[in-house]
Design a protein around this motif. Structure first.
Motif, PDB file in Angstrom:
ATOM      1  N   SER A 129       4.336  -7.031 -11.521  1.00 17.15           N
ATOM      2  CA  SER A 129       4.304  -8.254 -10.713  1.00 17.15           C
ATOM      3  C   SER A 129       3.048  -8.302  -9.837  1.00 17.15           C
ATOM      4  N   LYS A 130       2.805  -9.470  -9.280  1.00 13.33           N
ATOM      5  CA  LYS A 130       1.655  -9.625  -8.366  1.00 13.33           C
ATOM      6  C   LYS A 130       1.783  -8.693  -7.161  1.00 13.33           C
ATOM      7  N   TRP A 131       2.979  -8.567  -6.630  1.00 16.17           N
ATOM      8  CA  TRP A 131       3.191  -7.688  -5.476  1.00 16.17           C
ATOM      9  C   TRP A 131       2.918  -6.236  -5.838  1.00 16.17           C
ATOM     10  N   GLU A 132       3.359  -5.847  -7.003  1.00  8.80           N
ATOM     11  CA  GLU A 132       3.096  -4.475  -7.454  1.00  8.80           C
ATOM     12  C   GLU A 132       1.602  -4.264  -7.671  1.00  8.80           C
ATOM     13  N   TRP A 133       0.912  -5.262  -8.224  1.00 11.40           N
ATOM     14  CA  TRP A 133      -0.546  -5.176  -8.373  1.00 11.40           C
ATOM     15  C   TRP A 133      -1.220  -4.960  -7.021  1.00 11.40           C
ATOM     16  N   LEU A 134      -0.734  -5.655  -6.012  1.00  9.68           N
ATOM     17  CA  LEU A 134      -1.331  -5.501  -4.677  1.00  9.68           C
ATOM     18  C   LEU A 134      -1.235  -4.055  -4.197  1.00  9.68           C
ATOM     19  N   PHE A 135      -0.084  -3.441  -4.393  1.00 12.81           N
ATOM     20  CA  PHE A 135       0.071  -2.049  -3.986  1.00 12.81           C
ATOM     21  C   PHE A 135      -0.819  -1.118  -4.803  1.00 12.81           C
ATOM     22  N   VAL A 136      -0.929  -1.360  -6.091  1.00 15.02           N
ATOM     23  CA  VAL A 136      -1.793  -0.536  -6.947  1.00 15.02           C
ATOM     24  C   VAL A 136      -3.250  -0.676  -6.504  1.00 15.02           C
ATOM     25  N   ILE A 137      -3.685  -1.903  -6.245  1.00 16.14           N
ATOM     26  CA  ILE A 137      -5.074  -2.140  -5.824  1.00 16.14           C
ATOM     27  C   ILE A 137      -5.355  -1.481  -4.476  1.00 16.14           C
ATOM     28  N   VAL A 138      -4.421  -1.606  -3.542  1.00 16.02           N
ATOM     29  CA  VAL A 138      -4.607  -0.976  -2.221  1.00 16.02           C
ATOM     30  C   VAL A 138      -4.644   0.548  -2.350  1.00 16.02           C
ATOM     31  N   ALA A 139      -3.800   1.094  -3.206  1.00 17.18           N
ATOM     32  CA  ALA A 139      -3.803   2.550  -3.413  1.00 17.18           C
ATOM     33  C   ALA A 139      -5.133   3.002  -4.010  1.00 17.18           C
ATOM     34  N   ILE A 140      -5.620   2.284  -5.016  1.00 19.72           N
ATOM     35  CA  ILE A 140      -6.887   2.657  -5.652  1.00 19.72           C
ATOM     36  C   ILE A 140      -8.054   2.490  -4.683  1.00 19.72           C
TER      37      ILE A 140
END
Length: 125
Positions: A51-62
């Motif tokens: 999901s978009k929300w999950e993408w946000l967390f992945v991007i912030v982690a990276i």
């Protein structure tokens, strides 16, 4: 300084930042490891259509791990520049910076586990 000079200065600062990123990727083993793992995370993200929300967390982690690793490297380089002799405060500075990266890396792994584990289980079943 006229507006054209400001734009030239802005682009020059971007080129310095890009040079720093290249330096980190070419000279720092841990940065290359983070880069490789981030490619895997992006691949899983695409494969599982997160999901978009999950993408946000992945991007912030990276982005966070890349940024912190570069700050750690900068601290190590400055400490090495200041002294070649062993000094307890120099060791603490390096250890603290490395510890910050380690904490964030653990956090990123937890984020990845929370996001991807349910997708893996659904994929296996």
């Amino acid at each position: 300084m006229d507006s054209r000079d400001k734009h030239v200065h802005l682009w020059k600062s971007f080129s310095f930042a890009i040079a720093g990123i290249k330096t980190a990727l070419w000279s720092e083993r841990n940065m290359r490891i983070h880069f490789f793992v981030s490619l895997i995370a992006i691949g899983f993200s695409i494969f599982f259509s997160i999901s978009k929300w999950e993408w946000l967390f992945v991007i912030v982690a990276i982005g966070g791990i890349f940024s912190l690793e570069m700050v750690n490297t900068a601290i190590e380089r400055v400490v090495d520049l200041v002294t070649e002799d062993y000094h307890p405060l120099a060791k603490q500075a390096k250890d603290l910076a490395a510890g910050a990266v380690f904490i964030y890396a653990i956090t990123a792994v937890v984020i990845g586990t929370i996001i991807f584990l349910p997708y893996f289980f659904r994929w296996l079943i």
